[in-house]
Design an enzyme around this catalytic site. Structure first.
Site, PDB file in Angstrom:
ATOM      1  N   HIS A  14      39.586  44.717  39.301  1.00 23.52           N
ATOM      2  CA  HIS A  14      39.230  45.719  40.303  1.00 23.52           C
ATOM      3  C   HIS A  14      39.938  47.035  39.984  1.00 23.52           C
ATOM      4  CE1 HIS A  14      42.777  45.185  43.416  1.00 23.52           C
ATOM      5  NE2 HIS A  14      43.217  45.335  42.192  1.00 23.52           N
ATOM      6  N   CYS A  23      47.029  51.597  39.940  1.00 26.23           N
ATOM      7  CA  CYS A  23      45.989  50.712  40.487  1.00 26.23           C
ATOM      8  C   CYS A  23      44.640  51.405  40.653  1.00 26.23           C
ATOM      9  CB  CYS A  23      46.439  50.105  41.805  1.00 26.23           C
ATOM     10  SG  CYS A  23      47.807  48.981  41.577  1.00 26.23           S
ATOM     11  N   HIS A  27      41.960  46.925  36.334  1.00 21.83           N
ATOM     12  CA  HIS A  27      42.955  45.939  35.903  1.00 21.83           C
ATOM     13  C   HIS A  27      42.623  44.611  36.579  1.00 21.83           C
ATOM     14  CE1 HIS A  27      44.415  47.543  39.698  1.00 21.83           C
ATOM     15  NE2 HIS A  27      45.002  46.381  39.880  1.00 21.83           N
ATOM     16  N   HIS A  29      43.680  40.543  38.188  1.00 21.18           N
ATOM     17  CA  HIS A  29      44.666  39.718  38.887  1.00 21.18           C
ATOM     18  C   HIS A  29      44.225  38.256  38.824  1.00 21.18           C
ATOM     19  CE1 HIS A  29      46.850  43.004  40.795  1.00 21.18           C
ATOM     20  NE2 HIS A  29      45.689  43.548  41.145  1.00 21.18           N
ATOM     21  N   HIS A  67      35.918  35.999  37.640  1.00 21.64           N
ATOM     22  CA  HIS A  67      35.608  36.692  36.383  1.00 21.64           C
ATOM     23  C   HIS A  67      34.588  37.815  36.564  1.00 21.64           C
ATOM     24  CE1 HIS A  67      37.841  33.292  34.869  1.00 21.64           C
ATOM     25  NE2 HIS A  67      38.008  33.962  33.754  1.00 21.64           N
ATOM     26  N   GLU A 115      47.850  38.668  45.565  1.00 19.35           N
ATOM     27  CA  GLU A 115      47.423  39.470  44.418  1.00 19.35           C
ATOM     28  C   GLU A 115      48.371  39.196  43.248  1.00 19.35           C
ATOM     29  OE1 GLU A 115      47.092  43.978  44.435  1.00 19.35           O
ATOM     30  OE2 GLU A 115      45.113  43.346  45.142  1.00 19.35           O
TER      31      GLU A 115
END
Ligand code: ZN
Length: 128
Positions: A14, A23, A27, A29, A67, A115
């Site tokens: 996201h 952010c 990137h 998580h 994914h 997260e």
């Protein structure tokens, strides 16, 4: 009151629109999500809600996210795919299913999204 919880995990990417800092860039998580249900009455065999069925309900949602780049999904085209909004999404979707499956006997108490190992966001509704 009785409560039951199930935890599941998924991986997704996201980017936070409007965020000033790293952010803002795409990137990924390894998310973990915990859904907690609550209710006053058990069913005929002494369960609040079958863990297996809660897992199925959560995996229906996770299939949409796993994914994927979350910003591309309809739910997050406007709202940011923050941990907070992911928690609310799981809450709304599982609440809808639970209401249908148990006729209101069982409700979602809260949803927590990890997260990272040490950062979480939780969604619940006042009065629940
Ligand atoms: Zn992030």
């Amino acid at each position: 009151m009785f409560e039951v919880s199930v935890e599941e995990s998924f991986a997704a990417g996201h980017a936070l629109r409007g965020y000033r800092g790293k952010c803002e860039n795409p990137h990924g998580h390894n998310y973990k999500v915990r859904v907690t249900l609550r209710g006053q009455e058990l069913d005929q065999i002494g369960l609040l809600f079958d863990f297996k069925d809660l897992k199925l309900a959560m995996n229906d949602i996770i299939e949409r996210f796993d994914h994927q780049y979350l910003n591309d999904l309809d739910a997050f085209k406007v709202a940011n795919p923050s941990a907070e909004n992911l928690a609310k999404y799981f809450y709304d979707e599982t609440s809808h299913k639970l209401h249908q499956a148990t006729d209101g006997r069982v409700r979602v108490r809260d949803v927590t999204v990890w997260e990272t190992d040490n950062t979480t966001a939780k969604y619940f509704e006042a009065g629940d």
